[in-house]
Design an enzyme around this catalytic site. Structure first.
Site, short mmCIF file in Angstrom:
data_model
loop_
_atom_site.label_atom_id
_atom_site.label_comp_id
_atom_site.label_asym_id
_atom_site.label_seq_id
_atom_site.Cartn_x
_atom_site.Cartn_y
_atom_site.Cartn_z
N SER A 36 0.82 -1.21 0.00
CA SER A 36 0.00 0.00 0.00
C SER A 36 0.86 1.26 0.00
O SER A 36 1.60 1.52 0.95
CB SER A 36 -0.92 0.02 1.22
OG SER A 36 -1.60 1.25 1.30
N HIS A 61 -0.90 -1.07 -4.49
CA HIS A 61 -2.21 -0.76 -3.90
C HIS A 61 -2.30 0.74 -3.66
O HIS A 61 -1.46 1.33 -2.97
CB HIS A 61 -2.38 -1.51 -2.58
CG HIS A 61 -3.75 -1.39 -1.99
ND1 HIS A 61 -4.82 -2.15 -2.41
CD2 HIS A 61 -4.23 -0.58 -1.01
CE1 HIS A 61 -5.90 -1.82 -1.71
NE2 HIS A 61 -5.56 -0.88 -0.85
N ASP A 63 -4.74 3.78 -2.33
CA ASP A 63 -5.92 4.15 -1.55
C ASP A 63 -6.36 5.57 -1.90
O ASP A 63 -5.66 6.54 -1.59
CB ASP A 63 -5.62 4.07 -0.06
CG ASP A 63 -5.44 2.63 0.40
OD1 ASP A 63 -6.37 1.83 0.21
OD2 ASP A 63 -4.37 2.31 0.96
N MET A 65 -8.96 8.45 -1.19
CA MET A 65 -9.90 8.89 -0.15
C MET A 65 -10.44 10.27 -0.49
O MET A 65 -9.69 11.13 -0.95
CB MET A 65 -9.19 8.94 1.21
CG MET A 65 -8.49 7.66 1.60
SD MET A 65 -7.61 7.87 3.17
CE MET A 65 -6.72 6.31 3.25
N HIS A 95 -8.17 1.25 -4.50
CA HIS A 95 -9.22 1.06 -3.50
C HIS A 95 -9.89 2.41 -3.28
O HIS A 95 -9.30 3.32 -2.71
CB HIS A 95 -8.59 0.52 -2.20
CG HIS A 95 -9.54 0.41 -1.06
ND1 HIS A 95 -9.10 0.29 0.25
CD2 HIS A 95 -10.90 0.40 -1.00
CE1 HIS A 95 -10.15 0.21 1.05
NE2 HIS A 95 -11.25 0.28 0.32
N MET A 97 -12.12 4.69 -1.47
CA MET A 97 -12.84 5.01 -0.23
C MET A 97 -13.52 6.35 -0.45
O MET A 97 -13.14 7.38 0.12
CB MET A 97 -11.85 5.03 0.94
CG MET A 97 -11.40 3.65 1.35
SD MET A 97 -10.08 3.65 2.58
CE MET A 97 -8.66 3.65 1.49
N MET A 171 -11.90 -5.54 4.85
CA MET A 171 -11.12 -4.60 5.63
C MET A 171 -10.92 -5.16 7.05
O MET A 171 -11.89 -5.51 7.72
CB MET A 171 -11.82 -3.24 5.70
CG MET A 171 -11.90 -2.51 4.37
SD MET A 171 -10.27 -2.12 3.67
CE MET A 171 -9.56 -1.07 4.95
N GLY A 176 -9.59 4.34 5.96
CA GLY A 176 -9.33 5.76 6.04
C GLY A 176 -8.05 6.17 6.73
O GLY A 176 -7.62 7.31 6.64
N PHE A 177 -7.42 5.21 7.42
CA PHE A 177 -6.19 5.53 8.15
C PHE A 177 -5.19 4.39 7.99
O PHE A 177 -5.56 3.22 8.11
CB PHE A 177 -6.47 5.73 9.64
CG PHE A 177 -7.47 6.81 9.95
CD1 PHE A 177 -7.05 8.11 10.16
CD2 PHE A 177 -8.82 6.51 10.02
CE1 PHE A 177 -7.97 9.11 10.43
CE2 PHE A 177 -9.75 7.50 10.31
CZ PHE A 177 -9.32 8.81 10.52
N GLY A 178 -3.94 4.73 7.77
CA GLY A 178 -2.89 3.71 7.69
C GLY A 178 -2.34 3.42 9.07
O GLY A 178 -2.55 4.17 10.02
N GLY A 179 -1.63 2.28 9.18
CA GLY A 179 -0.93 1.97 10.42
C GLY A 179 -1.80 1.47 11.56
O GLY A 179 -1.36 1.47 12.71
N ASP A 205 -6.88 -6.12 4.06
CA ASP A 205 -6.19 -4.83 4.14
C ASP A 205 -6.32 -4.27 5.54
O ASP A 205 -7.44 -4.06 6.03
CB ASP A 205 -6.81 -3.86 3.12
CG ASP A 205 -6.14 -2.50 3.08
OD1 ASP A 205 -5.18 -2.28 3.85
OD2 ASP A 205 -6.58 -1.64 2.28
N GLY A 206 -5.17 -4.04 6.19
CA GLY A 206 -5.17 -3.41 7.49
C GLY A 206 -4.37 -4.18 8.53
O GLY A 206 -4.79 -5.24 8.99
N GLY A 207 -3.19 -3.67 8.86
CA GLY A 207 -2.39 -4.28 9.92
C GLY A 207 -1.73 -5.59 9.57
O GLY A 207 -1.35 -6.36 10.45
N GLY A 227 1.16 -2.14 4.21
CA GLY A 227 1.76 -0.81 4.06
C GLY A 227 2.97 -0.62 4.93
O GLY A 227 4.12 -0.76 4.50
N SER A 228 2.74 -0.32 6.21
CA SER A 228 3.82 -0.02 7.14
C SER A 228 4.82 -1.16 7.27
O SER A 228 6.03 -0.94 7.38
CB SER A 228 3.24 0.31 8.52
OG SER A 228 2.28 1.35 8.43
#
Length: 250
Positions: A36, A61, A63, A65, A95, A97, A171, A176-179, A205-207, A227-228
């Site tokens: 991401s 990826h 994002d 928004m 993606h 959003m 999700m 709406g928020f990374g990390g 997607d997410g964490g 991502g992170s």
């Protein structure tokens, strides 16, 4: 959105719209790693993209928004199009959003996107959802449908059952928020979708990281957004390899 509501509405349309029947597969879809860019250094997006692609990333990826569907703003078609000029052969996994995904279909196609994922929560009814899928496919992009954490898997059954969808995105954090921290409570939803659609690309997607990928892979996810854990890694290739190996081993 409920499965029953979508199913009733879909039956009323079946004489007008008859997509191809999905052919069952006995083998699971291959692992796809989609870093991401929300977690990259925006000032160096080109070099950051090159870095992950050069060590094995399958997709990029992106994002998008709008500050309305989610509170944050990220980037849009002009940035993606600029990036695509440098990586015309890369697979752009976008993606959306956004509250009005229909408005983004043509701009994203022109920007070079390959996978267009919208949120099922933005659709008021099945006709709107089907119309979006058809408009996306008409421009030769793949269709992804995303579900927020509080949205049940049943919300996408009617679309997926009739082959309007190429990928489902679960999700594992609020969009709406990374990390954010990975939510393992989303894994039963992933498992439910994998059991119902063994040939479907299922994205999470997410964490996602080396410590959480095992749960996602075991549940049946094969498209991994990270991502992170990728862009923040000292060994980017190693981070991508860990994700892929977990999916392959599941």
């Amino acid at each position: 959105h409920t499965y029953k509501r979508y199913s009733r509405a879909l039956k009323a349309r079946q004489n007008k719209t008859k997509p191809k029947t999905r052919i069952p597969m006995t083998t699971k879809p291959k692992a796809i790693i989609s870093p991401s860019l929300l977690a990259c250094d925006f000032a160096n997006m080109q070099s950051e993209s090159k870095k992950v692609l050069s060590v094995g990333a399958d997709w990029l990826h992106l994002d998008v928004m709008d500050g309305h569907f989610v509170p944050n703003l990220s980037f849009g078609a002009p940035v993606i199009q600029s990036l695509n000029k440098h990586f015309p052969e890369a697979y752009f996994d976008v993606h959306l959003m956004v509250t009005n995904p229909k408005d983004y279909i043509e701009p994203m196609k022109k920007a070079g996107c390959n996978m267009f994922t919208f949120h099922i929560e933005t659709c008021a009814n099945i006709d709107e959802a089907i119309g979006l899928c058809e408009a996306i496919k008409k421009l030769d992009m793949k269709v992804g449908v995303a579900l927020k954490p509080k949205t049940s898997a049943e919300a996408v059954f009617a679309l997926a059952d009739e082959n309007f969808v190429d990928m489902l995105l679960v999700m594992t954090v609020e969009p709406g928020f990374g990390g954010q921290k990975f939510n393992p409570e989303m894994m039963p939803k992933v498992k439910q979708l994998r059991e119902k659609y063994p040939a479907m690309d299922i994205q999470v997607d997410g964490g996602l990281s080396g410590s959480t990928i095992g749960m996602a892979a075991e549940a049946g996810a094969n498209v991994i957004v990270a991502g992170s854990s990728v862009f923040g890694a000292d060994d980017v290739k190693g981070a991508i390899d860990v994700l892929r190996q977990a999916v392959d081993a599941a």
